[in-house]
Design a protein around this motif. Structure first.
Motif, mmCIF file in Angstrom:
data_model
loop_
_atom_site.group_PDB
_atom_site.id
_atom_site.type_symbol
_atom_site.label_atom_id
_atom_site.label_comp_id
_atom_site.label_asym_id
_atom_site.label_seq_id
_atom_site.Cartn_x
_atom_site.Cartn_y
_atom_site.Cartn_z
ATOM 1 N N VAL A 23 22.377 26.346 -69.505
ATOM 2 C CA VAL A 23 22.679 25.462 -70.623
ATOM 3 C C VAL A 23 22.070 24.085 -70.423
ATOM 4 O O VAL A 23 22.500 23.341 -69.577
ATOM 5 C CB VAL A 23 24.198 25.303 -70.807
ATOM 6 C CG1 VAL A 23 24.491 24.465 -72.043
ATOM 7 C CG2 VAL A 23 24.864 26.657 -70.916
ATOM 8 N N THR A 25 20.617 21.105 -73.202
ATOM 9 C CA THR A 25 20.352 20.760 -74.585
ATOM 10 C C THR A 25 19.442 19.547 -74.627
ATOM 11 O O THR A 25 19.807 18.478 -74.173
ATOM 12 C CB THR A 25 21.656 20.426 -75.332
ATOM 13 O OG1 THR A 25 22.537 21.530 -75.198
ATOM 14 C CG2 THR A 25 21.381 20.144 -76.796
ATOM 15 N N TYR A 74 23.216 30.186 -78.783
ATOM 16 C CA TYR A 74 24.620 30.613 -78.813
ATOM 17 C C TYR A 74 25.154 30.701 -77.386
ATOM 18 O O TYR A 74 24.395 30.757 -76.411
ATOM 19 C CB TYR A 74 24.769 31.958 -79.515
ATOM 20 C CG TYR A 74 24.274 33.146 -78.708
ATOM 21 C CD1 TYR A 74 25.138 33.897 -77.915
ATOM 22 C CD2 TYR A 74 22.929 33.520 -78.724
ATOM 23 C CE1 TYR A 74 24.683 34.978 -77.174
ATOM 24 C CE2 TYR A 74 22.462 34.587 -77.986
ATOM 25 C CZ TYR A 74 23.351 35.326 -77.214
ATOM 26 O OH TYR A 74 22.901 36.377 -76.471
ATOM 27 N N TYR A 75 26.477 30.712 -77.271
ATOM 28 C CA TYR A 75 27.153 30.834 -75.989
ATOM 29 C C TYR A 75 27.803 32.223 -75.890
ATOM 30 O O TYR A 75 28.424 32.689 -76.840
ATOM 31 C CB TYR A 75 28.226 29.758 -75.839
ATOM 32 C CG TYR A 75 27.687 28.347 -75.837
ATOM 33 C CD1 TYR A 75 27.328 27.718 -74.650
ATOM 34 C CD2 TYR A 75 27.548 27.644 -77.033
ATOM 35 C CE1 TYR A 75 26.831 26.421 -74.657
ATOM 36 C CE2 TYR A 75 27.050 26.344 -77.035
ATOM 37 C CZ TYR A 75 26.694 25.742 -75.851
ATOM 38 O OH TYR A 75 26.208 24.464 -75.857
ATOM 39 N N HIS A 88 24.458 30.329 -71.882
ATOM 40 C CA HIS A 88 23.823 29.887 -73.121
ATOM 41 C C HIS A 88 22.489 30.599 -73.278
ATOM 42 O O HIS A 88 21.702 30.690 -72.336
ATOM 43 C CB HIS A 88 23.599 28.377 -73.109
ATOM 44 C CG HIS A 88 22.941 27.868 -74.344
ATOM 45 N ND1 HIS A 88 21.588 27.636 -74.419
ATOM 46 C CD2 HIS A 88 23.447 27.570 -75.559
ATOM 47 C CE1 HIS A 88 21.287 27.206 -75.629
ATOM 48 N NE2 HIS A 88 22.394 27.146 -76.339
ATOM 49 N N LEU A 153 34.148 25.638 -74.270
ATOM 50 C CA LEU A 153 32.939 24.936 -73.851
ATOM 51 C C LEU A 153 33.228 23.585 -73.216
ATOM 52 O O LEU A 153 32.744 23.298 -72.114
ATOM 53 C CB LEU A 153 31.990 24.782 -75.040
ATOM 54 C CG LEU A 153 31.599 26.092 -75.733
ATOM 55 C CD1 LEU A 153 30.650 25.811 -76.887
ATOM 56 C CD2 LEU A 153 30.991 27.076 -74.749
ATOM 57 N N ASP A 172 25.190 17.765 -74.431
ATOM 58 C CA ASP A 172 25.829 19.059 -74.214
ATOM 59 C C ASP A 172 27.250 19.055 -74.758
ATOM 60 O O ASP A 172 27.689 20.003 -75.411
ATOM 61 C CB ASP A 172 25.850 19.406 -72.722
ATOM 62 C CG ASP A 172 24.456 19.526 -72.133
ATOM 63 O OD1 ASP A 172 23.647 20.268 -72.716
ATOM 64 O OD2 ASP A 172 24.191 18.898 -71.106
#
Length: 217
Positions: A23, A25, A74-75, A88, A153, A172
């Motif tokens: 993950v 971002t 998506y997670y 992720h 999350l 994030d």
């Protein structure tokens, strides 16, 4: 027993491998912070949920991936040896990890037909029923939509940052809040749970919840 409740025989340390590598971002993906409001249930939302269910029914990953935002992704929330893990991803693919049930396995291995039903605005309950198996499972069946999303999350990112300082950045956490504060949870019993979130001008799948019905501990 549901395909969600399979014992996963890989080391717990993989949870950290997946989370630590998955993950990130990029700040440019989020141009400005928008007001985090969950929109009303609309015809557009209902229509797109049915299209997602159609893709699941036909085990069509190409169609399903059209409902994954290309940059937001998506997670995937699941358990490893009873411990929660979050990965992720940008697409639903055919990756295979030894001993780990991937999301595509959940989709492909389902043998029962999905019956297209009217969507109920309700929140069905799932009981692990550790002391009496006769109470195990859902208390209702069908296709449901509700706003009872979990804070998976932000809780995960906060805990992970305690031992990995500043691994998850402001961007994030903001992305996690978008999922948690603006999404709807869709439950298709006994098969699958996913969240849909409006990004730009349409709804996308932003989270698959495989932990909710996984009773391993």
């Amino acid at each position: 027993m549901s395909i969600f409740i399979k014992t996963i025989l890989i080391p717990f340390t993989l949870m950290f491998i997946f989370t630590a590598c998955s993950v990130k971002t990029e700040p440019e993906q989020i141009k400005e912070e928008r007001k985090l409001v969950r929109e009303e249930i609309t015809d557009l939302l209902i229509t797109e949920i049915y299209e997602i269910v159609f893709a699941l029914e036909n085990k069509d990953l190409n169609l399903l991936n059209k409902y994954i935002h290309p940059t937001f992704g998506y997670y995937d929330v699941f358990k490893i040896d009873g411990n929660q893990a979050i990965v992720h991803k940008k697409t639903i693919n055919n990756f295979v990890y030894e001993g780990l049930e991937e999301l595509n396995h959940v989709i492909y291995e389902r043998e029962d037909d999905i019956n297209f039903r009217a969507i109920k605005i309700a929140n069905p309950k799932f009981d692990c029923s550790y002391e009496d198996d006769k109470f195990y499972g859902w208390n209702d069946s069908g296709l449901f939509i509700n706003a009872d999303v979990q804070n998976y999350l932000t809780e995960h990112m906060t805990d992970f940052n305690k031992t990995n300082v500043d691994f998850y950045k402001k961007e994030d956490f903001y992305k996690a809040k978008i999922v948690e504060k603006t999404s709807y949870k869709v439950v298709l019993t006994p098969y699958i749970i996913f969240y849909v979130t409006k990004l730009e001008d349409r709804f996308y799948i932003t989270l698959f919840d495989r932990a909710f019905t996984d009773c391993s501990r």
